[in-house]
Design a protein around this motif. Structure first.
Motif, PDB file in Angstrom:
ATOM      1  N   THR A  99      49.402 -34.956  24.458  1.00  0.00           N
ATOM      2  CA  THR A  99      48.677 -35.277  25.695  1.00  0.00           C
ATOM      3  C   THR A  99      48.905 -34.239  26.985  1.00  0.00           C
ATOM      4  O   THR A  99      49.746 -33.492  26.771  1.00  0.00           O
ATOM      5  N   PRO A 100      48.257 -34.179  27.874  1.00  0.00           N
ATOM      6  CA  PRO A 100      48.159 -33.209  29.031  1.00  0.00           C
ATOM      7  C   PRO A 100      49.807 -33.236  29.375  1.00  0.00           C
ATOM      8  O   PRO A 100      50.327 -32.204  29.639  1.00  0.00           O
ATOM      9  N   GLN A 101      50.264 -34.503  29.638  1.00  0.00           N
ATOM     10  CA  GLN A 101      51.635 -34.799  30.111  1.00  0.00           C
ATOM     11  C   GLN A 101      52.851 -33.879  29.326  1.00  0.00           C
ATOM     12  O   GLN A 101      53.569 -33.149  29.619  1.00  0.00           O
ATOM     13  N   VAL A 102      52.538 -34.263  27.919  1.00  0.00           N
ATOM     14  CA  VAL A 102      53.217 -33.629  27.087  1.00  0.00           C
ATOM     15  C   VAL A 102      53.262 -32.233  26.921  1.00  0.00           C
ATOM     16  O   VAL A 102      54.280 -31.315  26.947  1.00  0.00           O
ATOM     17  N   ARG A 103      52.099 -31.767  26.999  1.00  0.00           N
ATOM     18  CA  ARG A 103      51.839 -30.208  27.016  1.00  0.00           C
ATOM     19  C   ARG A 103      52.211 -29.380  28.061  1.00  0.00           C
ATOM     20  O   ARG A 103      52.610 -28.225  27.976  1.00  0.00           O
ATOM     21  N   ASN A 104      52.663 -29.961  29.209  1.00  0.00           N
ATOM     22  CA  ASN A 104      53.151 -29.493  30.575  1.00  0.00           C
ATOM     23  C   ASN A 104      54.574 -29.142  29.987  1.00  0.00           C
ATOM     24  O   ASN A 104      55.117 -28.223  30.940  1.00  0.00           O
ATOM     25  N   VAL A 105      55.068 -29.822  29.400  1.00  0.00           N
ATOM     26  CA  VAL A 105      56.928 -29.833  29.299  1.00  0.00           C
ATOM     27  C   VAL A 105      57.012 -29.016  27.735  1.00  0.00           C
ATOM     28  O   VAL A 105      57.927 -28.582  27.852  1.00  0.00           O
ATOM     29  N   ALA A 106      56.360 -29.445  26.813  1.00  0.00           N
ATOM     30  CA  ALA A 106      56.539 -28.861  25.407  1.00  0.00           C
ATOM     31  C   ALA A 106      56.420 -27.466  25.247  1.00  0.00           C
ATOM     32  O   ALA A 106      55.411 -26.588  25.654  1.00  0.00           O
ATOM     33  N   THR A 107      57.341 -26.760  24.686  1.00  0.00           N
ATOM     34  CA  THR A 107      57.679 -25.482  24.524  1.00  0.00           C
ATOM     35  C   THR A 107      56.885 -24.895  23.149  1.00  0.00           C
ATOM     36  O   THR A 107      56.810 -25.890  22.104  1.00  0.00           O
ATOM     37  N   VAL A 108      56.669 -23.923  22.966  1.00  0.00           N
ATOM     38  CA  VAL A 108      56.023 -23.232  21.477  1.00  0.00           C
ATOM     39  C   VAL A 108      57.125 -23.344  20.628  1.00  0.00           C
ATOM     40  O   VAL A 108      56.924 -23.871  19.614  1.00  0.00           O
ATOM     41  N   ALA A 109      58.533 -22.983  21.030  1.00  0.00           N
ATOM     42  CA  ALA A 109      59.532 -22.713  20.152  1.00  0.00           C
ATOM     43  C   ALA A 109      59.934 -24.317  19.674  1.00  0.00           C
ATOM     44  O   ALA A 109      60.103 -24.516  18.515  1.00  0.00           O
ATOM     45  N   GLY A 110      60.049 -25.247  20.514  1.00  0.00           N
ATOM     46  CA  GLY A 110      60.115 -26.430  20.398  1.00  0.00           C
ATOM     47  C   GLY A 110      58.985 -27.036  19.440  1.00  0.00           C
ATOM     48  O   GLY A 110      59.334 -27.960  18.516  1.00  0.00           O
ATOM     49  N   ASN A 111      57.845 -26.814  19.456  1.00  0.00           N
ATOM     50  CA  ASN A 111      56.730 -27.191  18.885  1.00  0.00           C
ATOM     51  C   ASN A 111      56.843 -26.845  17.325  1.00  0.00           C
ATOM     52  O   ASN A 111      56.786 -27.653  16.514  1.00  0.00           O
ATOM     53  N   VAL A 112      57.392 -25.724  17.250  1.00  0.00           N
ATOM     54  CA  VAL A 112      57.419 -25.005  15.718  1.00  0.00           C
ATOM     55  C   VAL A 112      58.641 -25.845  15.013  1.00  0.00           C
ATOM     56  O   VAL A 112      58.927 -26.225  13.842  1.00  0.00           O
ATOM     57  N   LEU A 113      59.838 -26.108  16.086  1.00  0.00           N
ATOM     58  CA  LEU A 113      61.011 -26.500  15.328  1.00  0.00           C
ATOM     59  C   LEU A 113      61.112 -28.016  15.394  1.00  0.00           C
ATOM     60  O   LEU A 113      62.342 -28.676  15.057  1.00  0.00           O
ATOM     61  N   GLN A 114      60.212 -28.835  15.918  1.00  0.00           N
ATOM     62  CA  GLN A 114      60.225 -30.456  15.999  1.00  0.00           C
ATOM     63  C   GLN A 114      60.372 -30.949  14.470  1.00  0.00           C
ATOM     64  O   GLN A 114      60.132 -30.222  13.661  1.00  0.00           O
ATOM     65  N   ARG A 115      61.063 -32.190  14.540  1.00  0.00           N
ATOM     66  CA  ARG A 115      61.333 -32.646  13.284  1.00  0.00           C
ATOM     67  C   ARG A 115      60.310 -33.455  12.807  1.00  0.00           C
ATOM     68  O   ARG A 115      59.344 -33.833  13.634  1.00  0.00           O
ATOM     69  N   PRO A 116      60.087 -33.951  11.714  1.00  0.00           N
ATOM     70  CA  PRO A 116      58.951 -34.769  10.967  1.00  0.00           C
ATOM     71  C   PRO A 116      59.039 -36.123  11.635  1.00  0.00           C
ATOM     72  O   PRO A 116      60.006 -36.560  12.219  1.00  0.00           O
ATOM     73  N   ARG A 117      57.932 -36.656  11.551  1.00  0.00           N
ATOM     74  CA  ARG A 117      57.612 -37.575  12.036  1.00  0.00           C
ATOM     75  C   ARG A 117      57.518 -38.889  11.235  1.00  0.00           C
ATOM     76  O   ARG A 117      57.386 -40.156  11.715  1.00  0.00           O
ATOM     77  N   CYS A 118      58.011 -38.807   9.993  1.00  0.00           N
ATOM     78  CA  CYS A 118      58.215 -39.829   8.861  1.00  0.00           C
ATOM     79  C   CYS A 118      58.872 -41.161   9.941  1.00  0.00           C
ATOM     80  O   CYS A 118      60.091 -40.829  10.273  1.00  0.00           O
ATOM     81  N   PRO A 119      58.396 -42.311   9.785  1.00  0.00           N
ATOM     82  CA  PRO A 119      59.017 -43.288  10.380  1.00  0.00           C
ATOM     83  C   PRO A 119      60.576 -43.701   9.954  1.00  0.00           C
ATOM     84  O   PRO A 119      61.327 -44.402  10.581  1.00  0.00           O
ATOM     85  N   TYR A 120      60.570 -43.520   8.604  1.00  0.00           N
ATOM     86  CA  TYR A 120      62.028 -43.879   7.769  1.00  0.00           C
ATOM     87  C   TYR A 120      63.142 -42.888   8.602  1.00  0.00           C
ATOM     88  O   TYR A 120      64.009 -43.132   8.618  1.00  0.00           O
ATOM     89  N   PHE A 121      62.515 -41.460   8.660  1.00  0.00           N
ATOM     90  CA  PHE A 121      63.458 -40.566   9.017  1.00  0.00           C
ATOM     91  C   PHE A 121      63.933 -40.974  10.554  1.00  0.00           C
ATOM     92  O   PHE A 121      64.955 -40.751  11.117  1.00  0.00           O
ATOM     93  N   ARG A 122      63.150 -41.362  11.388  1.00  0.00           N
ATOM     94  CA  ARG A 122      63.143 -41.781  12.662  1.00  0.00           C
ATOM     95  C   ARG A 122      64.016 -42.952  12.903  1.00  0.00           C
ATOM     96  O   ARG A 122      64.109 -43.314  14.106  1.00  0.00           O
ATOM     97  N   ASP A 123      64.278 -43.676  12.036  1.00  0.00           N
ATOM     98  CA  ASP A 123      64.763 -45.049  12.010  1.00  0.00           C
ATOM     99  C   ASP A 123      66.281 -45.260  11.303  1.00  0.00           C
ATOM    100  O   ASP A 123      65.973 -45.259  10.111  1.00  0.00           O
ATOM    101  N   PRO A 124      67.331 -45.002  11.993  1.00  0.00           N
ATOM    102  CA  PRO A 124      68.685 -44.840  11.145  1.00  0.00           C
ATOM    103  C   PRO A 124      68.982 -46.302  10.408  1.00  0.00           C
ATOM    104  O   PRO A 124      69.862 -46.147   9.532  1.00  0.00           O
TER     105      PRO A 124
END
Ligand SMILES: Cc1cc2nc3c(=O)[nH]c(=O)nc-3n(C[C@H](O)[C@H](O)[C@H](O)COP(=O)(O)OP(=O)(O)OC[C@H]3O[C@@H](n4cnc5c(N)ncnc54)[C@H](O)[C@@H]3O)c2cc1C
Ligand code: SF4
Length: 330
Positions: A99-124
């Protein structure tokens, strides 16, 4: 959420001195804080790179290539007309992200290195190979957004839009690896090619070959005006791609002299489709050639029980991206 310290180094030297296995670099913090809030990642220190000089800036290197500092935000990338002219696919990919708000903060390096969105990965609560566990609950559970290639061990998809374009565009990445008191900064430059990404079969705990303590300095993207990125989403407002494709064409006499086709959101790492590229070379990039490339791109797909729809989505992305890149190459 486990408490952590926030360090604000003012130089690269200071940043390197702070980084360790328990102290990680922070760009905009969009993904890092999300993972920390979920208890998936528990760094003791976040090393905010905002005050470190020379990690930002966009430069066109005399029109031959685009230089993008690791700390450039997605919004800055989108707003730069020269960047969009030199590599329109990168602008497409950044505009489609978040979204515009996220794009104002999110960096190019962080975008490439973000972790997967799999819901099981994101829930300990769940066991997950990517968190050092022993199983992949998504195989039996919900994998409707999962991989249709390379899904034998883990079916999470690589979430980054920009990584798909960087792969198609033969970009390189420079990593600052340390700071010698006498010799100054030390760095290494590697291509953003298939070897830069790490498949779960090799190491499920990471997706890219960036080592602990390294800082993304910049990306250099060779000029590719005949390029495009297209994605299909679950919903239009904001979402990670369900399938995507980046196409870079080199044209000669109205025909494709060379082509690179990268596929996103369909495998645990971004993929290069040599078959799709081959279907384009030597041809006028018209509807028939685009369709041939799209068919070639999905030929080896192996969907799971509930994600067969992604084959049709990927086919559409490749076809549209070829036609859009060709239009820009005219
Ligand atoms: C609602 C929403 C929708 C989204 N939709 C999309 C989408 O459609 N497509 C898409 O691609 N993304 C999407 N994103 C993800 C978003 O683009 C990323 O989370 C963001 O780009 C991460 O950048 P950051 O600077 O905040 O990284 P951070 O969260 O700060 O860091 C992410 C990772 O990168 C590392 N890192 C950051 N900077 C450096 C550096 N310079 N050197 C070394 N390591 C570094 C961190 O250590 C961490 O491991 C979405 C996010 C949200 C919240
Ligand atoms: S798909 Fe990958 S990330 Fe998701 S649960 Fe399975 S192993 Fe974990």
């Amino acid at each position: 959420m486990k408490p952590f310290a926030l360090a604000r180094p003012k130089s690269l030297e200071e940043a390197h001195a702070l980084l360790s296995a328990t102290a990680c670099p922070k760009g905009g913090g969009m993904d890092l804080l999300d993972l920390a809030k979920n208890g998936v990642s528990t760094p003791e220190v976040m090393v905010d790179l905002a005050g470190v000089p020379n990690l930002d800036g966009l430069d066109t290197q005399a029109g031959a290539a685009l230089y993008v500092g690791g700390r450039v935000t997605l919004a800055e990338l989108i707003a730069d007309p020269e960047a969009r002219r030199l590599c329109p696919a990168l602008g497409d990919a950044a505009s489609e992200a978040a979204t515009p708000q996220v794009r104002n903060v999110a960096t190019v390096a962080g975008n490439v290195l973000q972790r997967p969105r799999c819901p099981y990965f994101r829930d300990p609560f769940f066991d997950c190979l990517k968190r050092g566990g022993k199983t992949c609950p998504a195989m039996e559970g919900d994998h409707s957004a999962g991989a249709i290639f390379g899904n034998g061990k883990c079916c999470a998809v690589h979430p980054s839009n920009l990584a798909v374009v960087l792969l198609a565009a033969r970009a390189s990445i420079t990593l600052s690896v340390g700071h010698d008191p006498k010799e100054g900064p030390k760095s290494r430059t590697v291509p953003v090619d298939p070897a830069f990404f790490v498949a779960p079969e090799e190491d499920p705990l990471r997706e890219a070959r960036v080592e602990t303590g390294e800082i993304v300095w910049d990306f250099v993207v060779p000029a590719c005006p005949a390029s495009a990125y297209v994605e299909v989403d679950w919903k239009q407002s904001f979402d990670w791609a369900s399938a995507s494709a980046a196409v870079v064409l080199e044209m000669e006499g109205g025909k494709v002299k060379d082509a690179r086709v990268a596929l996103g959101a369909v495998a645990p790492v971004p993929l290069l489709s040599e078959a799709a590229a081959k279907a384009l070379v030597g041809r006028v990039p018209d509807e028939a050639a685009a369709k041939a490339a799209a068919d070639a791109a999905v030929k080896d797909a192996k969907p799971l029980r509930d994600n067969g729809h992604k084959v049709a989505q990927l086919r559409a992305c490749v076809r549209r991206a070829v036609l859009k890149a060709a239009e820009r190459g005219r």
